[in-house]
Design a protein around this motif. Structure first.
Motif, short mmCIF file in Angstrom:
data_model
loop_
_atom_site.label_atom_id
_atom_site.label_comp_id
_atom_site.label_asym_id
_atom_site.label_seq_id
_atom_site.Cartn_x
_atom_site.Cartn_y
_atom_site.Cartn_z
N ASP A 231 8.90 3.94 -2.48
CA ASP A 231 7.78 3.16 -1.96
C ASP A 231 7.99 3.02 -0.44
O ASP A 231 8.64 2.08 0.03
CB ASP A 231 7.80 1.79 -2.65
CG ASP A 231 6.61 0.93 -2.33
OD1 ASP A 231 5.96 1.18 -1.29
OD2 ASP A 231 6.34 0.00 -3.11
N TYR A 232 7.48 3.98 0.33
CA TYR A 232 7.63 3.93 1.79
C TYR A 232 6.62 2.92 2.33
O TYR A 232 5.46 2.93 1.94
CB TYR A 232 7.42 5.33 2.39
CG TYR A 232 8.48 6.28 1.89
CD1 TYR A 232 9.76 6.24 2.43
CD2 TYR A 232 8.22 7.14 0.83
CE1 TYR A 232 10.76 7.06 1.93
CE2 TYR A 232 9.22 7.97 0.33
CZ TYR A 232 10.48 7.92 0.88
OH TYR A 232 11.48 8.73 0.39
N ILE A 233 7.12 2.06 3.22
CA ILE A 233 6.26 1.00 3.76
C ILE A 233 6.36 1.00 5.28
O ILE A 233 7.46 1.16 5.84
CB ILE A 233 6.64 -0.38 3.15
CG1 ILE A 233 5.88 -1.50 3.85
CG2 ILE A 233 8.13 -0.65 3.17
CD1 ILE A 233 5.93 -2.82 3.14
N HIS A 234 5.22 0.85 5.93
CA HIS A 234 5.19 0.86 7.40
C HIS A 234 5.93 -0.37 7.93
O HIS A 234 5.68 -1.50 7.49
CB HIS A 234 3.74 0.85 7.89
CG HIS A 234 3.61 1.29 9.32
ND1 HIS A 234 4.19 0.60 10.36
CD2 HIS A 234 2.99 2.36 9.88
CE1 HIS A 234 3.90 1.22 11.51
NE2 HIS A 234 3.18 2.30 11.23
N THR A 262 4.43 -1.25 -0.91
CA THR A 262 3.00 -0.97 -0.97
C THR A 262 2.49 -0.89 -2.40
O THR A 262 1.31 -1.01 -2.66
CB THR A 262 2.67 0.40 -0.31
OG1 THR A 262 3.26 1.44 -1.12
CG2 THR A 262 3.21 0.49 1.10
N GLY A 263 3.43 -0.61 -3.34
CA GLY A 263 3.04 -0.38 -4.72
C GLY A 263 2.76 1.08 -5.01
O GLY A 263 2.48 1.46 -6.14
N ASN A 264 2.86 1.95 -3.95
CA ASN A 264 2.60 3.37 -4.15
C ASN A 264 3.90 4.16 -3.98
O ASN A 264 4.64 3.92 -3.03
CB ASN A 264 1.61 3.91 -3.12
CG ASN A 264 0.30 3.15 -3.17
OD1 ASN A 264 -0.26 2.95 -4.24
ND2 ASN A 264 -0.17 2.70 -2.02
N GLY A 265 4.11 5.11 -4.87
CA GLY A 265 5.30 5.95 -4.76
C GLY A 265 4.96 7.32 -4.17
O GLY A 265 3.92 7.89 -4.50
N TYR A 266 5.81 7.79 -3.27
CA TYR A 266 5.68 9.15 -2.72
C TYR A 266 6.97 9.90 -2.95
O TYR A 266 8.06 9.34 -2.82
CB TYR A 266 5.35 9.11 -1.22
CG TYR A 266 3.92 8.73 -0.98
CD1 TYR A 266 2.92 9.70 -0.89
CD2 TYR A 266 3.55 7.39 -0.90
CE1 TYR A 266 1.59 9.34 -0.72
CE2 TYR A 266 2.22 7.02 -0.72
CZ TYR A 266 1.26 8.01 -0.63
OH TYR A 266 -0.06 7.65 -0.47
N SER A 267 6.85 11.19 -3.26
CA SER A 267 8.05 12.00 -3.51
C SER A 267 8.61 12.52 -2.19
O SER A 267 7.95 12.45 -1.15
CB SER A 267 7.70 13.17 -4.43
OG SER A 267 6.99 14.16 -3.68
N VAL A 268 9.82 13.07 -2.27
CA VAL A 268 10.45 13.65 -1.08
C VAL A 268 9.55 14.77 -0.53
O VAL A 268 9.26 14.81 0.68
CB VAL A 268 11.85 14.21 -1.42
CG1 VAL A 268 12.46 14.94 -0.22
CG2 VAL A 268 12.78 13.09 -1.89
N PHE A 269 9.08 15.64 -1.40
CA PHE A 269 8.24 16.75 -0.93
C PHE A 269 6.94 16.24 -0.31
O PHE A 269 6.47 16.78 0.69
CB PHE A 269 7.91 17.71 -2.09
CG PHE A 269 9.12 18.47 -2.60
CD1 PHE A 269 9.88 19.27 -1.75
CD2 PHE A 269 9.49 18.38 -3.93
CE1 PHE A 269 11.00 19.96 -2.22
CE2 PHE A 269 10.61 19.08 -4.41
CZ PHE A 269 11.36 19.87 -3.55
N GLU A 270 6.37 15.20 -0.90
CA GLU A 270 5.13 14.64 -0.33
C GLU A 270 5.37 14.05 1.06
O GLU A 270 4.53 14.20 1.96
CB GLU A 270 4.56 13.57 -1.28
CG GLU A 270 3.94 14.18 -2.52
CD GLU A 270 3.66 13.16 -3.63
OE1 GLU A 270 2.92 13.51 -4.57
OE2 GLU A 270 4.21 12.03 -3.58
#
Ligand code: UFG
Length: 337
Positions: A231-234, A262-270
């Motif tokens: 969950d990357y967050i600014h 944020t509640g959103n997950g992003y992968s390493v590739f994304e």
């Protein structure tokens, strides 16, 4: 009447100083530059137009810490200061316990002595260990799998005990997910010493040609593309969460743990693709073994922050990468020497 910001020249601390000043708060920054540079203070002045009261203090030194509380009327503390590298904590556990716990003890002692009863603590999603399910809620079981994580866990418990012992205390334990991004001015951002441990700064160094290739730690996780999801967050969103936490503490007593994600997950590739799009630079990578101790997926349920603090994250991953790319382009050597 001031908010003491410990570790205020660090990555999250410096962005939080800006948001506190924007909100009209008076602040005092304490740091020993163990993982930051004095240049940050010049940049903060450029952005805010204000001279920020600053003290170079080793918070593990009780007398030095007391001087701060004597000199300023400190009403609240936002406690960022601490060591934060997981691998280093495994190699040097005593150094982590001594520094992270020792500085916190001194701050709490002085808070009690000088009648300061509100503290926001920088905790981490690391306290959830390897979560059994996602999204992660604050009432999930907590555990730690390395000394760094244990310092976060212990300090959470110590601050909870403090609230039990004195009903006038207010404590907010902010559990950060994965902070990335930079201020939109491009003047402040993340500047880790040596070879970065975390994904975003590592991507930056590879994109800048300072490291040859990114290792993607595993592509066989049960996730949508096999790589780890976070969950990357600014960091600016995260910083604003601290301003909301101050407001909350002024109205509520006792201890609360609150996720900031944020509640959103992003992968390493994304994340790699998002950075490539933002920077226009291709990031070479190779897939390697999984990194021990990594969870497949880790992302927040951020609904408690919305409910209690009225806070939610505004920026998405594209914006985070654009801001990082700008910071990187404007400061190829970080803050320099
Ligand atoms: N990753 C790579 N290659 C790298 C670095 C990381 O593939 O060179 C992967 C990891 O395996 C993971 C993801 O990228 O899937 C994110 O890794 P980070 O090291 O950036 O972040 P973590 O989620 O492991 O850890 C971070 C902070 C901790 C904090 C934790 C909370 O570093 O301090 O989030 O969940 F405790």
């Amino acid at each position: 009447m001031a908010v003491l910001v410990t570790g205020g020249t660090g990555f999250i601390g410096s962005h939080t100083c800006i948001e506190l000043l924007n909100a009209g708060e008076e602040i005092v920054v304490a740091d020993n530059f163990s993982n930051s540079k004095p240049e940050v203070l010049n940049r903060l002045k450029k952005i805010t137009g204000k001279d920020i009261p600053f003290k170079k203090v080793d918070l593990c030194d009780e007398a030095e810490t007391e001087k701060l509380f004597k000199e300023y009327k400190i009403d609240e503390v936002i406690h960022f200061a601490g060591y934060k590298a997981v691998g280093e904590s495994v190699a040097e556990p005593l150094m982590y316990y001594e520094n992270n716990l020792g500085s916190t003890f001194n701050i709490i002692k002085m808070m009690k002595k000088y009648g300061c009863k509100r503290i926001v603590f920088s905790s981490s999603a690391t306290v959830y260990g390897i979560p059994e399910t996602v999204p992660i809620k604050e009432d999930f079981p907590i555990s730690a799998i390395n000394p760094y994580g244990r310092t976060k866990l212990f300090i959470e418990e110590i601050l909870r005990d403090l609230c039990v012992s004195d009903a006038d205390f207010s404590v907010v334990l902010l559990r950060y997910f994965n902070p990335i991004g930079a201020h939109e001015s491009g003047l402040i951002g993340e500047d880790p010493k040596g070879i970065p441990n975390n994904l975003m700064p590592y991507i930056c160094k590879v994109a800048a040609g300072k490291l040859p290739i990114l290792s993607v730690y595993g592509n066989d996780y049960p996730t949508r593309d096999g790589s780890g999801v976070r969950d990357y967050i600014h960091v600016v969103d995260l910083a604003k969460g601290h301003v909301c936490a101050l407001d909350y503490m002024r109205k509520n007593k006792g201890a609360k743990a609150i996720n900031l994600g944020t509640g959103n997950g992003y992968s390493v590739f994304e994340l790699v693709r998002a950075y490539e799009k933002a920077s226009g630079i291709t990031v070479p990578f190779k897939v390697t073994e999984r990194r021990p101790g990594d969870a497949a997926e880790c992302y927040a349920d951020p609904s408690l922050a919305k409910e209690l603090l009225g806070w939610s994250a505004e920026y998405g991953v594209d914006r985070m990468c654009e801001d990082v790319a700008r910071w990187q382009k404007m400061n190829p050597d970080g803050y320099g020497d």
